[in-house]
Design an enzyme around this catalytic site. Structure first.
Site, PDB file in Angstrom:
ATOM      1  N   ASP A 165     -24.349  -9.208  92.278  1.00  0.00           N
ATOM      2  CA  ASP A 165     -23.482  -9.262  90.970  1.00  0.00           C
ATOM      3  C   ASP A 165     -24.674  -9.696  90.024  1.00  0.00           C
ATOM      4  OD1 ASP A 165     -21.404  -9.135  89.238  1.00  0.00           O
ATOM      5  OD2 ASP A 165     -20.567 -10.959  90.052  1.00  0.00           O
ATOM      6  N   ASN A 199     -15.225   0.993  91.806  1.00  0.00           N
ATOM      7  CA  ASN A 199     -16.262   1.336  90.734  1.00  0.00           C
ATOM      8  C   ASN A 199     -16.224   2.626  90.065  1.00  0.00           C
ATOM      9  OD1 ASN A 199     -18.889  -0.747  92.577  1.00  0.00           O
ATOM     10  ND2 ASN A 199     -17.390  -1.488  90.998  1.00  0.00           N
TER      11      ASN A 199
END
Length: 251
Positions: A23, A71
């Site tokens: 991340d 996503n």
């Protein structure tokens, strides 16, 4: 003890299988006034550094979260850039993986992916299938809930075909997950300071230790991974019992 590039050493008592939520690519780029794709490109470099360091730290397997089933809702140009990075990574690095004994497995759903990416994935998996030094699993078009649902569907199909019987038990469901055959996940790392699983390895995380590091993924590498491994070594793993067991005893 394992010697690191910076001269430090790490105890051999540690995790076999580490999973990482990579991340912070977007925030890394934003902080530098760069487009998000530049953060993702630097993130690929960080992945290469981290995979190279993993065996030196005693790891046998690493699973990284590359692209989730959620996503797809990102801007189309960003999704296109991510697909391009996967194409380049799997095409350019498969020779190195094959040479260095790394077995590649790509987790997640193949349906819905561009046909050329599916072909690249299958070719890379086939070329590295006999490697035993290290396992790299890339979760791509993956979601923990979706993987559990798919495992249940596989079980139902086998029951209808007369190959197995009801009831569905944990061992059978686990065998239907895309992670089946890999060592149990010992440690889950998330970078960038966020503290949630984000639908990653929900089944496999049942008894995994978790380490949250305040470092953006493009800056990650051996030193940060070593810190997480050291933190893991200080934990007492009970697995639901009363008496603590060390990572070595549990393995």
């Amino acid at each position: 003890m394992t010697a690191l590039a910076d001269g430090r050493s790490v105890s051999p008592v540690g995790p076999r299988h580490v999973a990482i939520i990579m991340d912070g690519n977007g925030r890394w780029a934003k902080a530098r006034g760069l487009p998000r794709v530049m953060g993702h490109r630097e993130g690929v470099k960080a992945l290469k550094r981290t995979v190279e360091a993993a065996p030196r730290l005693g790891l046998q397997c690493m699973t990284v979260f590359g692209f989730s089933t959620e996503n797809w809702s990102r801007p189309a140009d960003e999704v296109s850039d991510l697909m391009g990075l996967v194409r380049n990574y799997l095409t350019s690095d498969v020779d190195r993986m094959e040479r260095e004994g790394v077995r590649l497995r790509v987790l997640g759903r193949r349906r819905g992916l561009p046909a050329d990416i599916v072909e690249i994935i299958e070719r890379a998996e086939a070329r590295t299938a006999q490697n035993t030094r290290f396992i790299l699993q890339v979760a791509f078009n993956y979601g923990g809930r979706a993987d559990i649902v798919d495992a249940v569907h596989r079980h139902v199909e086998l029951v209808m075909a007369g190959e197995i019987r009801w009831p569905l038990v944990e061992k059978t469901l686990g065998a239907g997950l895309s992670t089946a055959g890999a060592p149990d996940v010992d440690l889950i790392i998330r970078t960038s300071g966020e503290k949630r699983l984000s639908n990653f390895l929900l089944w496999e995380a049942a008894y995994a230790e978790m380490v949250f590091q305040d470092i953006l993924w493009p800056d990650y590498g051996e030193a940060a991974l070593a810190e997480a491994v050291v933190a893991f070594g200080a934990r007492e793993r009970r697995f639901g019992g009363v008496e603590a067991r060390t990572a070595m005893a549990a393995g």
